[in-house]
Structures are given as structure tokens and as C-alpha cells.
Scaffold this active site. Structure first.
Site: not given
Ligand code: F3S
Length: 283
Positions: A12, A77, A127, A129, A223-225, A267
Site C-alpha cells: 500500500c 505502523h 499489534h 500499530e 501480517s495481520s492484514n 506487506s
């Protein structure tokens, strides 16, 4: 076999910006060593490559004094106010690649705290962030990540509430938790801080996984997303595989599919996506 690659797959804006910041430091090499606070992105391939090129990462505030006088890149983050303070005390040159969308949340929780709001951050307390966001709160702050936690939330009835979200939080879950909080009757100010890039990526993943009979979600397990993309795709397509690189496709039964969908987390570098695409097109 038809192959549908999500247009939104891969880095992104914020991750591209963070990667470019590190690349600039490598290019403008000085006698200062380059560190990142936490891995620059949740992708071990990329992190290992950077390590070979002299970029190390530290993970804890206690490690900051040990890199006094060096360069420290803050990843997309973001970090808490405290990390800037410690870095400043130790003469560290900070290169701040916090995504502007995350920076905006830091400003909100700081300002709302000063205005007397109790801030609720909807997201994963573990997390980085969210830990960074919490670290900018100037008043009471609560992290909510489940229906149970939303139901259990309670404070003084006269307390004003401000709700924000982790940028990568699932939009539907966010709405659902907000509805639960709204029913409690507080004076509530909801600021939806879910990143558009995430919403677009999740919507596209949902659309493609409804049409595909096999679905590939590419990204690091940390990667959480990417994990959220997997959840969304899996709910529409039972043959959804979470892979890190093309090598993980060995055990995937793709031959029997008529339409394979591909998406990737924020990512995941483009070269990894292209390798997977080439492999699938070659089946
Ligand atoms: Fe920033 Fe959104 Fe990416 S918040 S880091 S552009 S997912």
C-alpha cells in the site's frame, strides 16, 4: 483456467513510503548504522534481504540506548510518543516513516484525550500499530477487539467517548462493535479511521473469492492484514490457501479449479506476487 489477480494486491502507499525511506538511508550511506524500530514490514524475505545490506532491527524501548547516535527508521505502523522521547535522549537520528493515516489517529487520540474524551481503539492490543496509538492517548483509553469486550465496556455515564479503529480492522466488525457501544447511551464520537486501502483490498478480496473456486492469499503469517484477507476469502471460498511465497504452493490442489483468485497483503512485495502469478498461469 481463469486467473483473477486483485488490482489492490501488494504494497500500500504507507508501506511503499516506509520501504523507500529505508532504501534512501542505504543509498545515502553515512558512518551511522541504520536500524528500524521493529521489522520494516511483516515480510521475512524482505527483512532478511535488508539485513544482508546492513539494516538491523530493534524491537524494544530498552534496546534504544544501545543504538545511541545511529539512524532509526520508524515504520508505517508508527510508535508511541515515548519512543520518540527515548530516541531524542540518545541522539538518534529518527527517520519517521509512520503512515500519515496512522499519524492522523495519533493526533485524534491525543486531542480527544485533552478534550476529556475516553478513547476506545477498536483493534488488536498486541499489534504494534495499536500499541503506538495507545501511546499517544492523553486520557483514558481502552482497546476493544471482540464482541465480548465491546459488551463489557463501561464507564461513568457522563463520560464522552471517542471511537477510532486500527487502520487494518475489518470494516463490518468495526460497525458491529460501534453499534454495541452506541447502545450504551454515551455521548459518542465515532471516527472511522480504517484505511481506504484496506477497505478496497478487503472488498476486492471478497468479490474475487465469491467468483473463484480456489483462492490464494499471499503474505507473511505475521501480517495481520493478510490474516484478515484470509478470513474474508475463506468465508466465501473454502479452498483458500494462505501462502508466503510460490514455494508454499507445492501442496495446493489448484489443477481442479476453473477460476483461481489471487490477492496479497499490504506487506507483500510485487516480485513475490508475480512469481505466484507466473506459476498459476503455467498450470
Ligand atoms: Fe497506511 Fe493504509 Fe497502508 S494506513 S500503511 S496506507 S494500509
Amino acid at each position: 483456467m481463469e486467473v483473477k489477480l486483485a488490482e489492490s494486491a501488494g504494497f500500500c502507499f504507507g508501506v511503499t513510503r516506509a520501504m523507500n525511506t529505508v532504501e534512501e538511508q542505504i543509498k545515502n550511506k553515512t558512518d551511522r548504522k541504520i536500524y528500524t524500530y521493529g521489522p520494516i514490514i511483516h515480510n521475512s524475505e524482505v527483512v532478511n534481504d535488508l539485513k544482508k545490506r546492513g539494516v538491523e532491527s530493534i524491537d524494544l524501548p530498552e534496546e534504544i540506548p544501545g543504538i545511541a547516535g545511529q539512524i532509526m527508521v520508524i515504520r508505517s505502523h508508527g510508535v508511541s510518543r515515548e519512543i520518540y522521547r527515548i530516541a531524542g535522549e540518545h541522539g538518534i537520528e529518527v527517520r519517521d516513516a509512520t503512515c500519515p493515516f496512522v499519524k492522523k489517529i495519533h493526533r485524534i487520540v491525543d486531542e480527544k484525550g485533552r478534550e476529556g474524551f475516553h478513547v476506545i481503539v477498536i483493534g488488536d492490543a498486541g499489534h504494534p500499530e495499536v500499541q503506538g496509538i495507545v501511546g499517544w492517548a492523553s486520557g483514558p483509553v481502552t482497546v476493544i477487539n471482540s464482541e465480548e469486550e465491546a459488551e463489557a465496556f463501561g464507564t461513568d455515564k457522563s463520560q464522552k467517548i471517542c471511537v477510532v479503529a486500527q487502520t487494518t480492522f475489518n470494516a463490518q466488525k468495526f460497525q458491529y462493535f460501534v453499534e454495541i457501544i452506541n447502545k450504551k447511551g454515551y455521548d459518542t464520537n465515532v471516527i472511522n479511521t480504517i484505511c481506504n486501502a484496506t477497505a478496497i483490498r478487503q472488498k476486492e478480496a471478497a468479490d474475487i473469492s465469491m467468483q473463484a473456486d480456489k483462492m490464494l492469499v499471499i503474505g507473511d503469517p505475521k501480517s495481520s492484514n493478510t490474516r484478515k484477507l484470509y478470513e474474508i476469502c475463506r468465508s466465501n471460498c473454502k479452498d483458500t490457501y494462505h501462502i508466503q511465497t510460490v514455494k508454499d504452493l507445492n501442496n495446493a490442489d489448484l489443477q481442479s479449479g476453473t477460476c483461481v483468485g489471487i490477492t496479497a497483503g499490504a506487506s507483500t512485495p510485487n516480485y513475490i506476487i508475480q512469481e505466484v502469478l507466473l506459476y498459476v498461469r503455467g498450470i
